[in-house]
Design an enzyme around this catalytic site. Structure first.
Site, PDB file in Angstrom:
ATOM      1  N   GLU A  57      42.254  35.287  48.304  1.00 31.31           N
ATOM      2  CA  GLU A  57      43.561  35.651  47.555  1.00 31.31           C
ATOM      3  C   GLU A  57      44.318  37.193  47.777  1.00 31.31           C
ATOM      4  O   GLU A  57      43.357  38.277  48.344  1.00 31.31           O
ATOM      5  CB  GLU A  57      42.901  36.213  46.058  1.00 31.31           C
ATOM      6  CG  GLU A  57      42.155  34.989  45.518  1.00 31.31           C
ATOM      7  CD  GLU A  57      41.339  34.401  43.720  1.00 31.31           C
ATOM      8  OE1 GLU A  57      41.109  33.933  43.752  1.00 31.31           O
ATOM      9  OE2 GLU A  57      41.171  35.804  43.810  1.00 31.31           O
TER      10      GLU A  57
ATOM     11  N   CYS B  46      40.174  39.342  39.366  1.00 33.89           N
ATOM     12  CA  CYS B  46      39.480  38.317  40.630  1.00 33.89           C
ATOM     13  C   CYS B  46      38.995  37.905  41.243  1.00 33.89           C
ATOM     14  O   CYS B  46      37.813  37.741  40.538  1.00 33.89           O
ATOM     15  CB  CYS B  46      38.854  39.861  41.284  1.00 33.89           C
ATOM     16  SG  CYS B  46      38.220  39.662  43.108  1.00 33.89           S
TER      17      CYS B  46
END
Length: 429
Positions: free
Chosen positions: A133, A404
């Site tokens: 990511e 996250c």
């Protein structure tokens, strides 16, 4: 750098052996349904190389050194993604590079989602089909000044497995190489069609467990992508023996300590750290060792007193302010008495400490809850009463799975099959 990495790896291996062994045992007991495609060990990547290294590369292949300067421009200005796109270079040079296994080092975007506040989270599909990511966080202030922060990952997953972190719940695969970190920033710039002004190493993974690649990427972002060191922040939950190593490099970037490794919105997770001041942030997330061990398993091998002592030495060595991140978990570490205890801890070890409060961003399957605004303000007020500088981080990207690890966990439990990968997708939420 080799000596640094050797020492870092040895201490990390000792401190994390129990956690890594448990993860390995779990993997053996429950093998993934899809075996990962083997990485091409003969591949060499151009992204991350400096101009002088590229000039030497050109000389090694019998070219004039100025071809290295052309390579540098093609990589970092033109942003060519394949060697066949190096139209300024002789055909024979391009063929030799390809035959020798050289690659540019750019990966496709597998998925991107855009939140209503403009935050964009992307999944990048690496060469071995694993997903990482990166987040782009745009901010425009009252004066019309525009800032674009890139939050980048340093590992595929994270071995520390903090109990409130989505990345830890998704497991750990490997460290990222330098080009895999740098390309995240380049991808964010291409999506926004704007230069990244700030970089925060606060995405997936623990930067201190991949210090060699993080420092190499830091150099490239500074020298080749032209992002000032003072505009970059390195965040850590604390890994034994690494803070002193980092201090020896005398970076101008900020060190941020996570008082408890956060599960905030990846978008909001970094906003308050995008100062001009250089920062390394430390994730404390707890005012005492007991609570810290409950939410951060690795804290057992790195007691709070030892971490704070290392932070004090870092400040003395570098003169750089240390910022402490504190994720507020309702009913766990968000009481006023916790704030008072935290203030006493900071006064014992640090001068001019700054605490960045981060209201927890809920994730699926988590036992923790986000605190009410009243509790957040009371905690901040208690710190201010004790003369501790405090800020409350603005949460961003809540509607884009921006915490996250969240988006990656939605898409990948095991490496993707080569035949199932699709073209890049950009889809607003």
């Amino acid at each position: 750098m080799a000596v640094l990495q050797q020492g870092c790896s040895a201490s990390i291996a000792r401190s994390l052996r129990p956690h890594i062994s448990m993860a390995a045992s779990a993997a053996i007991a429950s093998p993934p349904m899809v075996a990962p495609r083997l990485r091409k060990t003969d591949s060499r990547f151009l992204i991350g190389m400096s101009e002088s290294e590229l000039c030497q590369l050109a000389l090694d292949y019998g070219q004039k050194s100025y071809r290295g300067k052309q390579l540098h421009d093609l990589l970092y200005k033109t942003r060519a993604k394949e060697i066949q796109d190096f139209s300024h270079l002789p055909q024979v040079f391009r063929e030799e590079l390809r035959e020798a296994g050289w690659r540019v080092g750019r990966s496709p975007i597998h998925r991107a989602v855009t939140a209503s506040d403009g935050t964009v989270k992307i999944l990048i599909r690496l060469e071995d089909n694993r997903l990482i990511e990166a987040v782009g966080i745009p901010v425009e202030d009252a004066k019309g000044s525009f800032r674009l922060t890139a939050c980048v990952s340093s590992q595929v997953g994270c071995p520390l497995r903090c109990s409130f972190c989505a990345t830890g719940k998704g497991g750990y695969s490997r460290n990222l190489l330098r080009h895999e970190i740098v390309e995240q920033v380049m991808a964010i710039e291409e999506i926004f069609k704007h230069r990244v002004t700030n970089v925060v190493f606060m995405g997936m993974g623990e930067p201190m467990l991949n210090l060699k690649s993080v420092l190499e990427a830091h150099r490239c972002l500074n020298k080749d992508i032209q992002i000032g060191q003072r505009m970059m922040t390195i965040s850590t939950v604390g890994v034994p023996n690494t803070i002193k190593m980092l201090a020896s490099h005398k970076l101008q970037s900020t060190l941020a300590v996570r008082l408890a490794k956060s599960i905030l919105a990846a978008g909001g997770k970094h906003i308050a750290c995008c100062h001009v001041t250089s920062i390394i942030t430390f994730g404390l997330h707890a005012p005492n060792q007991k609570i810290r061990e409950e939410i951060i398993p690795s804290a057992k091998s790195y007691p709070l007193d030892a971490l704070m002592h290392d932070c004090k030495e870092y400040f003395q060595e570098t003169g750089r302010r240390v910022s402490f991140e504190y994720t507020l978990l309702a009913g766990t570490n968000d009481a006023v008495e916790h704030a008072v205890e935290l203030a006493e801890l900071l006064h014992c070890y640090s001068r001019g400490s700054h605490v960045n409060l981060i209201p927890f961003n809920p994730i699926d399957g988590s036992e923790y809850r986000r605190p009410y605004k009243k509790a957040v303000l009371a905690f901040a007020a208690a710190l201010e009463d004790k003369k501790i500088t405090v800020s409350v981080r603005q949460t961003r990207g809540l509607d884009a799975s921006a915490a996250c690890g969240q988006l990656r966990n939605d898409f990948q439990k095991s490496p993707l099959l080569e035949v199932t990968t699709t073209e890049s997708q950009l889809s607003p939420v």
